[in-house]
Structure formats: structure tokens, C-alpha cells
Design an enzyme around this catalytic site. Structure first.
Site, PDB file in Angstrom:
ATOM      1  CG  HIS A  23       9.221  21.058  14.070  1.00 35.58           C
ATOM      2  ND1 HIS A  23       9.565  21.491  12.814  1.00 35.58           N
ATOM      3  CD2 HIS A  23       8.221  20.153  13.891  1.00 35.58           C
ATOM      4  CE1 HIS A  23       8.815  20.864  11.908  1.00 35.58           C
ATOM      5  NE2 HIS A  23       7.998  20.054  12.529  1.00 35.58           N
ATOM      6  CG  HIS A  55       6.136  17.746  17.026  1.00 35.63           C
ATOM      7  ND1 HIS A  55       7.280  17.015  17.211  1.00 35.63           N
ATOM      8  CD2 HIS A  55       5.929  17.800  15.684  1.00 35.63           C
ATOM      9  CE1 HIS A  55       7.748  16.626  16.038  1.00 35.63           C
ATOM     10  NE2 HIS A  55       6.943  17.082  15.085  1.00 35.63           N
ATOM     11  CD  GLU A 110      17.101  -5.110   1.194  1.00 36.79           C
ATOM     12  OE1 GLU A 110      16.412  -4.743   2.177  1.00 36.79           O
ATOM     13  OE2 GLU A 110      17.178  -6.303   0.842  1.00 36.79           O
ATOM     14  CG  HIS A 155      12.527 -11.689  -6.353  1.00 36.69           C
ATOM     15  ND1 HIS A 155      11.463 -11.933  -5.523  1.00 36.69           N
ATOM     16  CD2 HIS A 155      13.642 -11.982  -5.627  1.00 36.69           C
ATOM     17  CE1 HIS A 155      11.904 -12.362  -4.346  1.00 36.69           C
ATOM     18  NE2 HIS A 155      13.217 -12.394  -4.383  1.00 36.69           N
TER      19      HIS A 155
END
Lengths: 678, 678
Positions: free
Chosen positions: B42, B273, B421, B483
Site C-alpha cells: 500500500h 491505495h 464488548e 443468549h
């Protein structure tokens, strides 16, 4: 900065209007009682949101309890899924097929009222929520779907709005932030998210971890933001109406609420979040609300009467829409036929043949071969829409000759999700749930980890989402271990209901797409190579339909049925297996190569077919450039495991083949050693 | 709204100062040439960021190339990992042990310059980046670590700052948004993130998918936001200095840049890129920059001279710091000793005994038993810090008698991550990388999916992070399938280098923590039950050290070594296995129960020990309340698989035991059937 500390608790005041007070009180009573009876659940949030839900379901939401799948309906998404009793209460009160007995079975085996709302399980539930943030993303996907469907068909979807209630957790989760950024970018003005700003989380007040100015953040992402008292019915009505008037931006309503609103002691406490309030507190609350503390599951007569009126109004609106719809169909017969085809999403009988015909006759990477097949799918399946998490030129998933979706321009089929894999996942789920669309989301296989919760939910919800992952092994080369999947193929196969297709050449790409599209109520994961692969040299007698059975004999052993070893490989490794077979055959071994296009499909086949591919008692080797341990449960405990259990490394693929013993000579040598030391 | 369309391209202008122009030009040349030689990589982003990196490494960053692990150093995090040549160029120029030959080996097998930066592999690299957003989270974790270490020890860390360069992708990813919200909440004023606002992504201009006002979003999250021209050295210096002066907020610098800055044709294009620029464009660019197009890897003499001066200044600062540090140690002997212990993080020799002594003598959920052990760990390991994603009361991971970390209050050990999380995962990784800390992050097992990329990186980076997951099977009950983990235990075991511990009772909790802490260069995943379990009734002769071997005989078969079947179970299922054994023994069978506390630890044991637990030729059953297929590779292809392959359901656990055939009677019946039909 921020919203600061939790404000002092104002005295509780019920709505002045007796009918409204009765409705809100009933919602609270049902929620408290159901959680108490189940001895588990979340009472506080339904109570805090009772006002908002009452106003929304009374005056705003366009739906019809007698026709839950009404094409032109609004969608309601309870992103805060643990407040499920709020939704169940509303569905009961507004007349869906959900009785008081159903509410009394809250959270019990096989009841219609599970702990978190499940789409397909309970009439009126539009998506499965509970894992926070996902519902916001689903709602955004539905809003996008409504815009795209309106661009195609006009009238049937032009009034559709998506209403979503979100919690603190929903607006903290990255998946919601990613999706919300896309919603603002695209100007999804048919979407309204009400944020339950109750300033309470499980660990305590939000001052512990969450003091940003959420409204300002949404404004920065291009949303129309309003701030109101979430218990003030006039303010709620006004905000919803303003959201409907807003023509260019999605709406975000910061609704200041109090958890366990009206409960004398639980009010504004984190204890009210996830446990029953207890008999004493419930009785005290019922007194405050003007309900009989001796009764349970009491529906106030004024609430019954109110929602009967609401139902009557909904029936009128529903009938009115259908009159207009009939006139529209009459005036737009061709479009109406397209709409029917879009909704039915039936596949052509000769789908597989059509896709086989689209396979380019050249050696190429399976990502490129799949791309060619995908173009044919796009022509056959108008519902196919999708995009990638900013890797379109690499994953090769752009639909040719189709426009990009953009603000004010929703007629195309190519989506640009930006570098937001998880948001992509939740939005694709929303598109599938909206109906008609067969959405796909694409990125590198390694980044499937970023969106795994959405993949799981697509399976739990039975949605035909296509998750197209390329750069499917460490042989992607120089990008190195951060980009090289090792455990992803094996671990995606572990998600219940997911099928993973990993084609080895062009013909298998056609089979992979056929398998995926025929799985109408389940998602399929594609694993495609970055590197070029040859076409398998198949014998004349080869039956192409065998590919659709998941595993099949790609190259037969020379002395079959006397076989020394069966090499089971998938994707690019099939070619290494074929080369290794040549080496082993030249050493006098009789070696079959089985291509594992789709293990899950194979496991659905007859025992007879399975035994014909993998005869009992014949030693087998599993060969994939990643974790292959789980193959032992299919191939037997003496399976030779030719995989990789460590991370990859940055180097050209030609080097990696040798260093990781994945080249044909190494594979043949490992098999020879395993057979001889047995 | 937003930043609108990409501006027209201004003419390129090199810095007026010849030395600065030579330095920036050298960085660009090295980056272009290395990518060209590797034929992959890159180039555009290192070129666009050359100005910012030059100013940062010349005038701002406090580090010392001769002492890369200097305790008091600043940290530099290149979150945009694909711009690795920018970092390698800076490390080479500033004098780290990275030669021009190393740069010439960019992306090659075993080189010091892999495709993305890897910590521990290349001197001066502080974290492994590439998966976007993670580096921002790591930087925030490091800034938090510096604040917490300063609160404990004062001088050695009080000048430490964290500097991070982030890309569009980094600020789009949810993981970075979550972590950034926490950084603003905590007021991490020692952190500065420069955002490379180059308005180019792989699929095209950012107008395709990314038009929000990122600066305003960061301001809403409580950050100090500046907007500058990212090629203007004075502006860069001024912004970095202002960030240093800012006392209460983390800094976010919106630096408008141009990708492939200075390349005549690649400038501001998405093509720059991810692919080499090509010989012609490189030659043209070198001419623009005043470099010889015929030469490769040319380091301008003025750049050499400039960075020699920088190095000399860094040496002076380094020596000065060490003088002060020596004086500080002299004046604070006790604190200095604590600091040494903190950094060394040595464990007591009798760790296991200490933890065994902390086990409560009662039946309880393993989450509670583990919590009791954790309290003892906290007393023994001062570096233990952590928290949960707003589930502390449920996961029971709060450190007792310790304060919560808050804005302006960093002396405690309890972190409140909010419902974030993934941000928690990246921040814990940053804390571990900072040094001294043994961080833990906690949530329900199902939500490990939300943070899986961070778990993987903790393993790839060899960091001792503890991922403590509770509610570890569908027996959590009423919360239902959203869950209830099914595939999580099996799929976490597949991540290379990860060990999963799933204790069955209190003693095993002590063993689990011992195993985890002794894995100094690897993460460990805990799977703990929501439901109560009894203590295993172990025989007198039981050797407690056997638990540390991962798998061990929990209850011996009555006629051992004559054994009909071995039930291998983990966690709560061990007790079901013991009950099932009783039933089977009463039917005349000889049945051994093996507890699988940690499969990965077991696989490291001697062949002799392994054969003593799982003798060859004895039929085995794998029993876990989830996917158990992968056990076949350990237990043999004829293993009896007693698991669950479908999603769970919402109901009390007592019901689920029977419905999913997990109760002892069902388990015994399934084993009997499997043995008899063999």
C-alpha cells in the site's frame, strides 16, 4: 460535554387522560406480572417505555393485527429485546394472536413469548433481538429496503416507515454506530429511532461508563435529533409527527425516561433491570397506578376500549390502502407482476443450468469465477442486492450494469457499506427481513469475525443472506497473519444452520450459487480464493448434479473400489490434492480425491450416497489450508489431518505453500508417512 | 452535514525547508520502492502521511531507538496497519535496528518487515495492526494504562503520551467507536489520534459511503478536536503541541491529506491505495520530489543528517529521564520495588496452593467460585485489572475492595466498559501491551462473538489477556437462543494459541486461574456456568496437580483398567457425566469420567500421560452442552458425540436438560445405545 449525572428523581405522575393512564398502567402491570410469574426477565424497561409504546401503537404505527404480513405496513423493531414484555403487551392489546395465557407462559418451553422476541415465532414480531445493537441495524436495513422497494415499485412501499426503540446498550454497540452512520449517509428519512435515555445500566448509573452526548453524535452522523420527556404523551406525539415530516434525514429521539417508572422503590434503579420486582413492590406499584393489587394480568377496561378504537381505525386504514393498492395494480400491471415476482422470489427451474452456462472457460481465482456466476444470478433474481465493506474491487461482488445506492437514489442494486462489516451484517439481515430481497455482504474471510453475531442471527432468523468472503486462506500471501484466515472456515461451519460453500473451480461456483439460492430459509457462507486455480479435469461420465450433493468424487482412484486413501479437500486445495494424487498414484497407490464443496449439504444426503463417496473402512485425509480437526467427526478418528493449526505469515504464496507443507509433494509425503506408520 | 464532496486537487507543494523536504521525500521514496519491489502493498497512504509522521517523529515523540522498551517512552500506534512502510521507514530513519536491506525484504518470508506491523517481531513496533479499528482501541488501552500506572507509581509514567495515526477505516469501525467513547468518558488527555482524512477508500471517494462529520462525532464523545491541513508542518506541530497542552480530553486531529501525495497521476486516487504505483509513476514522482529516478531506496543525505540530530536530542532526553528516574527510585524505594514487581509480574511459587485455599467450601455456580478465586489472584497479582461489558453483577468479576476507574481517578482496578464488548477487547489488549497489567474482560459467553477479532489478536500478539465468559451454555435458561451459546466453546478452541478453561467446580476454578496466569505469553478464555454445580467427590488418592494437566480422571471406572466407556465432559456437564456413570455402573458397565478443564493444556502433556487418561482402543464419549464434533479428532472417529448442534430455546434450565437430552438418564441411555449398536 455529556449529559452529566443522573438527575434527581421527579415524582411519578400518571397521564391525566384516564384512558391513557389505563393503557400505560396495563402495559406496566402485564410486564411486571409476567416477569414475576416467570421468575426471570426484565420488568424495568417495559415500564419506562410504556408511555412511548402506547403513543406509538395508538397514534403512529401503520399496521394491522389481522394481517401481520401486510405488504404496506410500517415495521416496529424493539431493538432493546430484553424488554420483550413491552412488545408482547402491545401485540396483545392491539389484537395480534397473542392471548393473556400466552403472556402467562412468558419464557416457558414452546410458548409464544420467549425471553427475547423471535421473528417467525410470534405474530407481529419483525426481527429477533436481544444481542444489543443488532435491532438498530436491522431497522436501518428495513428502512433501506423500503426506500429501494419504493424506487422499484412506488405506491406499495412509499408510506412505509420503520419505528425502532433502542436502549443505552443499543447506542453504545459498534454495530449500531456503524449502521447509524450509513443511515445518516443515505438519508433514510423513513426511519425513526427512539432512544430510551433512562440513565441506568446493569452496573449502575450511566455516569459509570457513558457520558457522551448521544444526540450530538447522531447529529454529527447526519440524523435529525429531537430531545423530549419520554413520559410526556404530547411531546412523544409531536416528536413522532416531526419525524414523519422530516424529508431528508433519519430521526433520532432522545427520550428521557425513568426505568421502572411508577414503582415506588425500583424506580430509577439498576436493580429494576434484570430481575422480578417482587410481590410487595408489584402490589405497591399497582396501587400507585390505580390497579387492584390482588389481581394479576389485569387489563383495564378503558385500555380494552381504547385499543378497540385503535383497531377499528387500523382496519379502516388497511382497507383504504388495499383499495388504493388494487387501483395501483390495475393501472400498473407490468410493475405489479414484477412486484409479485420480487416478493415470491421464485427461482427458475433450470437455475443450475443457467449458472453453469455462465461459467467462464478459463482458469481464474474462484472470487472471479464466482463473480461471473453472480452476474447471471443478478439477471435471474431481481431481489439480489448487496455490496462489500469497502472491498468491492477485491471481492469482485459489484453487480455490473447497475447503479450504486446513494442518498436520493435507491433504484440501483450496489451498496457501499464502507469499512463497517458488522453494520453490513445487521443491515443485510434487515433487508432480508423486509422481504423480496436476497442480500449479500462481502469482505475478506478473516473479517467475517467482525460480523459473526449478525451471521449467527441470519441463521437463527432463517434468512437467506449470502455472506461472500474472499481471500479464503493464508495463501492470500503478503498481507500476513492479521489477514490470513486459519480457523474461520471451521468455525463458521460450527454456527447452527449455516452452510459453507467453498468452490474449487468455475463449475463448482455455479453449484455453490445454486446451493445458496435454494436454501430459502437459511444463510450461506461463501469462501473464495484470492489466487488463481485451474479447472478440475473431470471425466466424461461426470454427473454435474453430484456437485449439488456437497461432497463428490472429483477424481477417482485408479483401482477403485480398491482405494488406499481418499483425500477430501475443498476450494483451492482440491487442486493440490489432485496433484498429490498423481504423485501417490505414480508410487502405486490407489487414491480418490473428493471435493468438499459443502459439508452441510453432504450431511443431508442419503446414507447410501454418503457411503458411495466415503466408503466405510477406507482411510481418509482432510486437506484444507486451515484448521481441519473438526473433519475427524465426519472422516473418522484415524483421518489424516492436513491442515494448519498456527497463524500464517507474510510472504508470497509460492513460499507459503512450501513452508506450510501445503504443496503437492509435501501433501503426498505426509499421506505416505501416515499410511505407512499406521 | 458532513464534509461533502472531495475537494478539487490542489497543486503539490513540497515543504519549503530543504531538510524537511528531503525527509518527507525519503519516506515517500522508501515506501514506493519497497511496495514496488514486493510487487504488493500500500504505497498511497504512507505518502499521504509522510508529513505528519516526519513532524511527529522529529519534534514530538519521546522514544529512544537504542532502548525500544524504555519504561517512560511515548507509544506510537499506526492503527492504519496497511501503511506499514510508513512505520518501517520512520523506524529506519530514526535509528531502530531496521536496515535498508530489511526494507528491501518488505513482505518476504521471515523478514523484519511483514505486510502489516507485528509487535514482538520488529523493534519499535508497539502493537500488531491491520484489522482496522483495533489500533485505535489499543492506543486507548495504552493511554488508560499510562494513567493507571501514573496513579500507582507517579514519575515513571507521568510524561507518557500515546500517539496514534488512524485511517478512514479506523474511524468507521465499531470497535474504534466503542473504544473512543470510553476514552472521551474517561478523559484520557494523554492520547492523541491523528485521522488521515484523505477522502479515498478502496471502492472510491468517501462520498460513496462516509459523509458524516467525524470531528463533530468525536467532539460529541468528549474529545478535543482540531482540523488542519495534514501536509502543513507548522499546522501539524501546532496541533500536536495543543494536544499536549489539553489537560482534560483526548485529542482528535482531523488532518486533511491527499493519498499518494506528490505522485503526478496516482495523487488522490483509490488506485494508489493497495497496489504498486508502477515504474513510470514512481520515476515521475521521484522527479517531482527532487530524487534521482534511476536510484531505488535512496535516503537523502539531508534526511540522514536531520535524523542524526533528532537521535542526539532523543539521547539527551532519554539520559535526562534516567537521571530523574534514578533520583525518584532513590527517594521512593518502596514504590520503586512495587514498580519492579509490577513490571516483572512474577507469580508466587505456591500460586496454585494459594488459589486452592481460596476456594469456597460450598456448591455454587462456577462464575461465583471463580470470583472467589479471582479475589485471591487480585491480592497476589497487582497487575490484575479489568471489568465487564456492563455485566459485572452477573459475571461477578468486580475486584472487591477496589475503586472503579473514572475520569480523574485512575488508582482503582475495576473498569466499566459499558455495553461495548469489542472496545473492551481492544482496550484490554492495549493494557497488556503497555506492560505490567494482566487485564481481563468479561461478558456472557455468547457475546464473545462481538469481540472475536480482539481475542484473536491477543493470541497473535502473545498477550496474557484473560477473557472471562459466563452463562456458558444453553442452560442459562430463559433468555433463550439469542443468549445461549452452542458453537462458542468449540469455535474459541479453534483460534490458534488460545486455551479455553471450563472448570467443573471450585477446585477446578483454582486450577483454571493457575493455568491462565502461567500462560505468560498467551490469552486464556474462561467459560463459567450461570447455574449452580456441586463439588466433584474426589477420591482420597486424587492428585490435585493432575487438574493442571488439562484433562484428568475425575471418577474412575469400577473395573479399571477394564473400561467400557470413558465420558469426557467439561464444566457443568461433568456432574451430569458423573450421574450418568452411576446409572451405567448400576447396569454393570465400567465407566470412567474424565474432566476436560483445558483441552489445549492436555495436548501439551506427554504421550504417556495422555494415554493414561484416554487409553487407546477404549470407546469415548464427548459430553458438552454445545457443538462437540471437533472432539472426534482427539477421541477418535468412533467417539460418541453427546452435544447440541441446533439453537437453544427459552425455558427454565430444568426443562432444557430433558428436552435437549442432557440429563443423566438421557446421557446414560444414549451411551448405552451407542455401545450396544456398535
Amino acid at each position: 460535554m455529556g449529559r452529566g449525572m443522573v438527575a434527581s428523581v421527579p415524582p411519578f405522575a400518571a397521564p391525566v387522560d384516564p384512558a391513557a393512564a389505563a393503557c400505560v398502567g396495563t402495559i406496566k402491570v402485564l410486564s411486571m406480572d409476567a416477569v414475576e410469574k416467570a421468575k426471570s426477565g426484565h420488568p424495568g424497561t417495559p415500564m419506562g417505555l410504556a408511555d412511548a409504546a402506547h403513543v406509538l401503537f395508538s397514534d403512529v404505527l401503520r399496521h394491522n393485527p389481522k394481517d401481520p404480513r401486510w405488504l404496506g405496513r410500517d415495521r416496529f423493531v424493539l431493538s432493546v429485546g430484553h424488554a420483550s414484555m413491552l412488545l408482547y403487551s402491545m401485540l396483545h392489546l392491539t389484537g395480534y394472536d397473542l392471548t393473556i395465557d400466552d403472556l402467562k407462559s412468558f419464557r416457558q418451553w414452546r410458548s409464544k413469548t420467549p425471553g427475547h422476541p423471535e421473528v417467525g415465532h410470534t405474530p407481529g414480531v419483525e426481527t429477533t433481538t436481544g444481542p444489543l445493537g443488532q435491532g438498530v441495524g436491522n431497522a436501518i436495513g428495513m428502512a433501506l429496503g423500503a426506500k429501494m422497494a419504493t424506487a422499484r415499485f412506488g405506491f406499495p412501499f412509499q408510506s412505509t416507515r420503520i419505528w425502532c426503540i433502542a436502549s443505552d446498550g443499543d447506542v453504545m454497540e459498534g454495530v449500531a454506530m456503524e449502521a447509524s452512520s450509513i443511515a445518516g449517509h443515505l438519508g433514510l428519512s423513513n426511519l425513526c429511532v427512539l432512544w430510551d435515555d433512562n440513565r441506568i445500566t446493569i452496573e449502575g448509573g450511566t455516569e459509570l461508563s457513558f457520558t457522551e452526548d448521544v444526540g450530538a453524535r447522531y447529529a454529527a452522523m447526519g440524523w435529525f435529533v429531537q430531545r423530549i420527556d419520554g413520559h410526556d404523551h404530547e411531546a412523544l406525539r409531536g416528536a413522532f409527527e416531526a419525524a414523519k415530516r422530516e424529508a431528508t434525514r433519519p430521526s433520532f429521539i432522545v427520550a428521557r425516561t425513568h426505568i421502572a417508572h411508577g414503582a415506588p422503590h425500583a424506580h430509577d434503579t439498576s436493580e429494576a433491570h434484570g430481575a422480578p420486582l417482587g410481590a410487595a413492590e408489584i402490589a405497591a406499584t399497582k396501587k400507585v397506578l390505580g390497579f387492584d393489587p390482588e389481581k394479576t394480568f389485569e387489563v383495564h377496561p378503558l385500555a380494552v376500549a381504547h385499543y378497540e378504537t385503535v383497531r377499528a381505525r387500523l382496519d379502516v386504514a388497511h382497507a383504504e390502502w388495499h383499495r388504493e393498492y388494487a387501483a395501483w395494480r390495475e393501472a400498473n400491471r407490468e410493475t405489479a407482476a414484477s412486484l409479485d415476482a420480487f416478493i415470491a422470489c421464485e427461482l427458475p427451474d433450470n437455475l443450475f443450468e443457467e449458472l453453469l452456462a455462465a461459467v467462464p472457460q478459463k482458469d481464474d481465482a474462484t472470487r472471479s469465477l464466482s463473480s461471473a456466476v453472480q452476474q447471471r444470478v443478478a439477471a435471474l433474481v431481481p431481489g439480489l442486492v448487496g455490496g462489500s465493506a469497502d472491498l468491492g474491487p477485491s471481492t469482485k461482488t459489484l453487480i455490473a450494469k447497475s447503479e450504486s445506492i446513494a442518498r436520493n437514489s435507491f433504484a440501483g442494486r450496489n451498496l457501499h457499506f464502507g469499512i463497517r462489516e458488522h453494520g453490513m451484517g445487521a443491515i443485510c439481515n434487515g433487508l432480508a427481513l423486509f422481504g423480496g430481497f436476497v442480500p449479500y455482504g462481502s469482505t475478506f474471510l478473516i473479517f467475517s469475525d467482525y460480523m459473526r453475531p449478525s451471521i449467527r442471527l441470519s441463521s437463527l432468523m432463517g434468512q437467506r443472506c449470502l455472506w461472500i468472503y474472499t481471500h479464503d486462506s493464508l495463501l492470500l500471501g503478503e498481507d500476513g497473519p492479521t489477514h490470513q484466515p486459519i480457523e474461520q472456515i471451521a468455525s463458521l461451519r460450527l454456527i447452527p444452520g449455516v452452510a459453507l460453500v467453498r468452490p474449487a473451480d468455475g463449475l463448482e461456483c455455479a453449484a455453490a450459487w445454486t446451493i445458496a439460492l435454494e436454501r430459502k430459509n437459511a444463510p450461506t457462507v461463501f469462501a473464495l480464493s484470492r489466487q488463481k486455480v485451474p479447472a478440475i479435469a473431470r471425466p466424461q461420465a461426470f454427473r454435474r448434479d453430484d456437485m449439488l450433493k456437497g461432497l463428490y468424487v472429483a477424481v477417482e482412484a485408479s483401482r477403485s473400489p480398491e482405494i488406499d486413501v481418499i483425500i477430501v479437500a475443498s476450494g483451492a486445495e482440491v487442486h493440490g490434492a489432485i496433484e498429490a494424487r498423481s504423485l501417490l498414484e505414480s508410487q502405486g497407490k490407489s487414491v480418490r480425491v473428493v471435493s468438499a464443496l459443502c459439508l452441510e449439504r453432504f450431511l443431508e444426503q442419503s446414507a447410501e450416497y454418503r457411503a458411495s463417496v466415503l466408503p466405510k473402512g477406507v482411510r481418509a485425509a482432510a486437506f484444507e489450508a486451515g484448521r481441519v480437526g473438526p473433519w475427524a467427526s465426519v472422516l473418522g478418528g484415524d483421518a489424516i489431518l492436513l491442515g494448519i493449526d498456527s497463524f500464517g505469515a507474510s510472504a508470497p504464496d509460492t513460499v507459503l505453500y512450501k513452508e506450510y507443507a501445503l504443496d503437492a509433494a509435501s501433501v503426498a509425503a505426509r499421506i505416505t508417512a501416515a499410511i505407512s506408520t499406521r
